[in-house]
Design a protein around this motif. Sequence first.
Motif, PDB file in Angstrom:
ATOM      1  N   UNK A  53       0.863  -1.172   0.000  1.00  0.00           N
ATOM      2  CA  UNK A  53       0.000   0.000   0.000  1.00  0.00           C
ATOM      3  C   UNK A  53       0.903   1.227   0.000  1.00  0.00           C
ATOM      4  N   UNK A  54       0.785   2.038  -1.021  1.00  0.00           N
ATOM      5  CA  UNK A  54       1.606   3.247  -1.119  1.00  0.00           C
ATOM      6  C   UNK A  54       1.043   4.329  -0.210  1.00  0.00           C
ATOM      7  N   UNK A  55       1.934   4.948   0.571  1.00  0.00           N
ATOM      8  CA  UNK A  55       1.529   6.044   1.447  1.00  0.00           C
ATOM      9  C   UNK A  55       2.031   7.395   0.943  1.00  0.00           C
ATOM     10  N   UNK A  56       2.851   7.369  -0.101  1.00  0.00           N
ATOM     11  CA  UNK A  56       3.250   8.637  -0.703  1.00  0.00           C
ATOM     12  C   UNK A  56       4.728   8.740  -1.014  1.00  0.00           C
ATOM     13  N   UNK A  57       5.027   9.751  -1.813  1.00  0.00           N
ATOM     14  CA  UNK A  57       6.402  10.092  -2.183  1.00  0.00           C
ATOM     15  C   UNK A  57       6.628  11.518  -1.679  1.00  0.00           C
ATOM     16  N   UNK A  58       7.709  11.709  -0.922  1.00  0.00           N
ATOM     17  CA  UNK A  58       7.981  12.996  -0.300  1.00  0.00           C
ATOM     18  C   UNK A  58       9.396  13.449  -0.603  1.00  0.00           C
TER      19      UNK A  58
END
Length: 167
Positions: A122-127
């Motif tokens: 599950x991807x939670x984001x790219x920061x």
Amino acid sequence: MKVEHLEERVNDYKESIKLVVDKKIKWGKEIKPLIASTLKNIVEKYSIGWKMQELSWINNNEAVNVTFDSFPRELMDCTNQIPEYQFVTGGSLVFSQSYSGDVYIFILFPFADNMTVETNTLELGMYSPQEITAKLIVEKVDEFLKEMIKWEVPAHRSKMGFQNKET
């Protein structure tokens, strides 16, 4: 079009490489240590069978994660009441340095034999490294725990002959 017209593009390319290098330096000097120390503090404060790991992956990509690898000690007595109970290890929250120097945050779900899994991540984001703070790390751990709870105790079970109704 003349070769001279490429000068602006060449300069943009050089700047993009410099930006990636700067992000990777920031990862190594500031972000990776911040993630590791924050996760280590969380793991030490809440002993629920998880551990913090620092990983070095292919092509110099690095990651820091928390992963469940043992059953919480205070719950051992209740599982002893069910001899066939088997704790499923795994389930990880991963902060990984991407090729571009940004930080990719995702969850890896445990893998259980004979269990159909729709997706194991599950991807939670790219920061960007500048966005990574202790507050963001704690928020992602919170999201991770919520997802692990949903994985352990799914809200909707499919049973033959029954229909789940959405509210």
